[in-house]
Write a protein that holds these residues in place. Structure first.
Motif, mmCIF file in Angstrom:
data_model
loop_
_atom_site.group_PDB
_atom_site.id
_atom_site.type_symbol
_atom_site.label_atom_id
_atom_site.label_comp_id
_atom_site.label_asym_id
_atom_site.label_seq_id
_atom_site.Cartn_x
_atom_site.Cartn_y
_atom_site.Cartn_z
ATOM 1 N N CYS A 105 0.827 -1.198 0.000
ATOM 2 C CA CYS A 105 0.000 0.000 0.000
ATOM 3 C C CYS A 105 0.866 1.254 0.000
ATOM 4 O O CYS A 105 1.875 1.324 0.703
ATOM 5 C CB CYS A 105 -0.912 0.005 1.225
ATOM 6 S SG CYS A 105 -1.987 1.443 1.350
ATOM 7 N N HIS A 106 0.456 2.218 -0.811
ATOM 8 C CA HIS A 106 0.987 3.585 -0.745
ATOM 9 C C HIS A 106 -0.117 4.423 -0.121
ATOM 10 O O HIS A 106 -1.265 4.374 -0.578
ATOM 11 C CB HIS A 106 1.326 4.113 -2.142
ATOM 12 C CG HIS A 106 1.639 5.571 -2.147
ATOM 13 N ND1 HIS A 106 2.898 6.046 -1.877
ATOM 14 C CD2 HIS A 106 0.854 6.652 -2.348
ATOM 15 C CE1 HIS A 106 2.868 7.371 -1.926
ATOM 16 N NE2 HIS A 106 1.647 7.754 -2.215
ATOM 17 N N ASP A 107 0.212 5.149 0.940
ATOM 18 C CA ASP A 107 -0.807 5.996 1.553
ATOM 19 C C ASP A 107 -0.330 7.435 1.644
ATOM 20 O O ASP A 107 0.859 7.700 1.773
ATOM 21 C CB ASP A 107 -1.264 5.462 2.917
ATOM 22 C CG ASP A 107 -0.152 5.360 3.950
ATOM 23 O OD1 ASP A 107 1.033 5.401 3.597
ATOM 24 O OD2 ASP A 107 -0.487 5.223 5.141
ATOM 25 N N GLU A 108 -1.284 8.335 1.508
ATOM 26 C CA GLU A 108 -1.046 9.765 1.662
ATOM 27 C C GLU A 108 -2.045 10.264 2.691
ATOM 28 O O GLU A 108 -3.242 10.011 2.575
ATOM 29 C CB GLU A 108 -1.232 10.495 0.331
ATOM 30 C CG GLU A 108 -0.263 10.013 -0.721
ATOM 31 C CD GLU A 108 -0.296 10.836 -2.007
ATOM 32 O OE1 GLU A 108 -0.773 11.999 -1.966
ATOM 33 O OE2 GLU A 108 0.157 10.312 -3.028
ATOM 34 N N LEU A 109 -1.538 10.943 3.714
ATOM 35 C CA LEU A 109 -2.369 11.361 4.831
ATOM 36 C C LEU A 109 -2.210 12.856 5.066
ATOM 37 O O LEU A 109 -1.090 13.363 5.124
ATOM 38 C CB LEU A 109 -1.966 10.602 6.104
ATOM 39 C CG LEU A 109 -1.896 9.079 5.983
ATOM 40 C CD1 LEU A 109 -1.345 8.472 7.269
ATOM 41 C CD2 LEU A 109 -3.248 8.496 5.649
ATOM 42 N N TRP A 117 0.965 17.186 4.590
ATOM 43 C CA TRP A 117 0.700 15.834 4.126
ATOM 44 C C TRP A 117 1.932 14.977 4.363
ATOM 45 O O TRP A 117 3.067 15.452 4.289
ATOM 46 C CB TRP A 117 0.419 15.847 2.624
ATOM 47 C CG TRP A 117 -0.933 16.338 2.254
ATOM 48 C CD1 TRP A 117 -1.348 17.641 2.202
ATOM 49 C CD2 TRP A 117 -2.053 15.550 1.873
ATOM 50 N NE1 TRP A 117 -2.652 17.705 1.806
ATOM 51 C CE2 TRP A 117 -3.111 16.433 1.590
ATOM 52 C CE3 TRP A 117 -2.269 14.185 1.735
ATOM 53 C CZ2 TRP A 117 -4.359 16.000 1.177
ATOM 54 C CZ3 TRP A 117 -3.503 13.748 1.324
ATOM 55 C CH2 TRP A 117 -4.541 14.647 1.051
ATOM 56 N N GLU A 118 1.681 13.676 4.570
ATOM 57 C CA GLU A 118 2.759 12.697 4.635
ATOM 58 C C GLU A 118 2.439 11.556 3.678
ATOM 59 O O GLU A 118 1.278 11.215 3.478
ATOM 60 C CB GLU A 118 2.922 12.153 6.054
ATOM 61 C CG GLU A 118 3.436 13.188 7.026
ATOM 62 C CD GLU A 118 3.616 12.635 8.429
ATOM 63 O OE1 GLU A 118 4.488 13.159 9.128
ATOM 64 O OE2 GLU A 118 2.901 11.687 8.812
ATOM 65 N N TRP A 145 6.978 0.660 6.175
ATOM 66 C CA TRP A 145 8.359 0.886 5.796
ATOM 67 C C TRP A 145 8.775 2.297 6.187
ATOM 68 O O TRP A 145 9.807 2.502 6.790
ATOM 69 C CB TRP A 145 8.573 0.724 4.283
ATOM 70 C CG TRP A 145 8.890 -0.665 3.880
ATOM 71 C CD1 TRP A 145 9.989 -1.379 4.219
ATOM 72 C CD2 TRP A 145 8.104 -1.505 3.036
ATOM 73 N NE1 TRP A 145 9.933 -2.622 3.639
ATOM 74 C CE2 TRP A 145 8.784 -2.720 2.905
ATOM 75 C CE3 TRP A 145 6.899 -1.345 2.385
ATOM 76 C CZ2 TRP A 145 8.299 -3.762 2.140
ATOM 77 C CZ3 TRP A 145 6.418 -2.389 1.632
ATOM 78 C CH2 TRP A 145 7.118 -3.577 1.517
ATOM 79 N N TYR A 146 7.970 3.276 5.767
ATOM 80 C CA TYR A 146 8.310 4.651 6.104
ATOM 81 C C TYR A 146 7.089 5.542 5.966
ATOM 82 O O TYR A 146 6.097 5.190 5.331
ATOM 83 C CB TYR A 146 9.445 5.189 5.230
ATOM 84 C CG TYR A 146 9.104 5.309 3.763
ATOM 85 C CD1 TYR A 146 8.463 6.443 3.251
ATOM 86 C CD2 TYR A 146 9.422 4.293 2.870
ATOM 87 C CE1 TYR A 146 8.139 6.548 1.913
ATOM 88 C CE2 TYR A 146 9.111 4.394 1.526
ATOM 89 C CZ TYR A 146 8.469 5.527 1.056
ATOM 90 O OH TYR A 146 8.154 5.636 -0.271
ATOM 91 N N MET A 147 7.196 6.728 6.569
ATOM 92 C CA MET A 147 6.226 7.805 6.417
ATOM 93 C C MET A 147 7.051 9.087 6.412
ATOM 94 O O MET A 147 7.819 9.334 7.351
ATOM 95 C CB MET A 147 5.227 7.806 7.577
ATOM 96 C CG MET A 147 4.200 8.916 7.529
ATOM 97 S SD MET A 147 3.059 8.830 6.135
ATOM 98 C CE MET A 147 1.891 7.625 6.699
ATOM 99 N N LEU A 151 6.679 16.644 0.895
ATOM 100 C CA LEU A 151 7.654 17.396 0.109
ATOM 101 C C LEU A 151 9.042 16.785 0.186
ATOM 102 O O LEU A 151 9.944 17.204 -0.524
ATOM 103 C CB LEU A 151 7.695 18.858 0.570
ATOM 104 C CG LEU A 151 6.370 19.595 0.394
ATOM 105 C CD1 LEU A 151 6.496 21.018 0.929
ATOM 106 C CD2 LEU A 151 5.924 19.602 -1.057
ATOM 107 N N THR A 152 9.227 15.788 1.024
ATOM 108 C CA THR A 152 10.503 15.092 1.117
ATOM 109 C C THR A 152 10.503 13.972 0.087
ATOM 110 O O THR A 152 9.626 13.133 0.076
ATOM 111 C CB THR A 152 10.704 14.493 2.524
ATOM 112 O OG1 THR A 152 10.647 15.545 3.476
ATOM 113 C CG2 THR A 152 12.035 13.765 2.616
ATOM 114 N N ARG A 153 11.466 13.975 -0.770
ATOM 115 C CA ARG A 153 11.541 12.963 -1.822
ATOM 116 C C ARG A 153 12.909 12.294 -1.796
ATOM 117 O O ARG A 153 13.917 12.938 -1.578
ATOM 118 C CB ARG A 153 11.357 13.600 -3.210
ATOM 119 C CG ARG A 153 10.057 14.338 -3.374
ATOM 120 C CD ARG A 153 8.945 13.351 -3.608
ATOM 121 N NE ARG A 153 7.736 14.060 -3.976
ATOM 122 C CZ ARG A 153 6.558 13.776 -3.475
ATOM 123 N NH1 ARG A 153 6.423 12.825 -2.612
ATOM 124 N NH2 ARG A 153 5.497 14.449 -3.845
#
Length: 174
Positions: A105-109, A117-118, A145-147, A151-153
């Motif tokens: 899963c890819h999630d955006e919160l 947003w994260e 795995w990570y959050m 804007l951090t890429r």
């Protein structure tokens, strides 16, 4: 789980009816994570908890869809918006009514209290059970795995920087 397991799990249907049931079961189980994401992002808590077995365990001491609905309602109030995109669903059937799987899963919160947003990546480790003819989640655990801030890429091989980091095919996890 056994090493001699077939690609679709340890259940080996022997009749045409069992083989057809296995195909229909795979299709129904594949719908569970997709419907979960839609219900969660739509904040349709009744639809969400309806995807779980009636006596679902919630934490250590609670059971049932009402307890699960209360937990999800509290949890999802912390964010304004969520977007879940599910993929890479692997399903193994133990028998005609029990299965397990892994879903990426890819999630955006959106977090109003944090002002942004994260984005994250996770895996769900699922256990499925057929109850009254319907496939349900019996258990759903997620492993993140990570959050990161939206804007951090990552830059290595991602092809989104100043042009010096063109898309490449690298070896994971590099």
């Amino acid at each position: 789980r056994g090493a001699a397991m077939a690609r679709l799990g340890s259940w080996r249907p022997t009749t045409t009816g069992e083989r057809l049931d296995r195909l229909e079961s795979l299709a129904e189980i594949q719908q569970l994570p997709v419907r979960y994401a839609l219900a969660l992002d739509s904040r349709d808590m009744d639809a969400l908890v309806g995807l779980f077995v009636p006596d679902v365990r919630v934490g250590r001491d609670e059971h049932g869809r009402d307890a699960l609905k209360a937990w999800f309602t509290r949890t999802m109030r912390e964010m304004r918006t969520s977007v879940h995109l599910v993929a890479n669903h692997v399903i193994d059937l133990d028998d005609a009514d029990h299965a397990y799987g892994v879903v990426y899963c890819h999630d955006e919160l959106e977090w109003p209290d944090r002002g942004g947003w994260e984005n994250g990546k996770l895996q769900y480790w699922d256990t499925y059970e057929r109850v009254d003819g319907e496939w349900c989640f019996a258990r759903r655990r997620f492993h993140r795995w990570y959050m990161v801030d939206a804007l951090t890429r990552q830059s290595v091989g991602a092809g989104i920087g100043d042009g010096a980091d063109a898309l490449t095919t690298g070896r994971l996890p590099d």
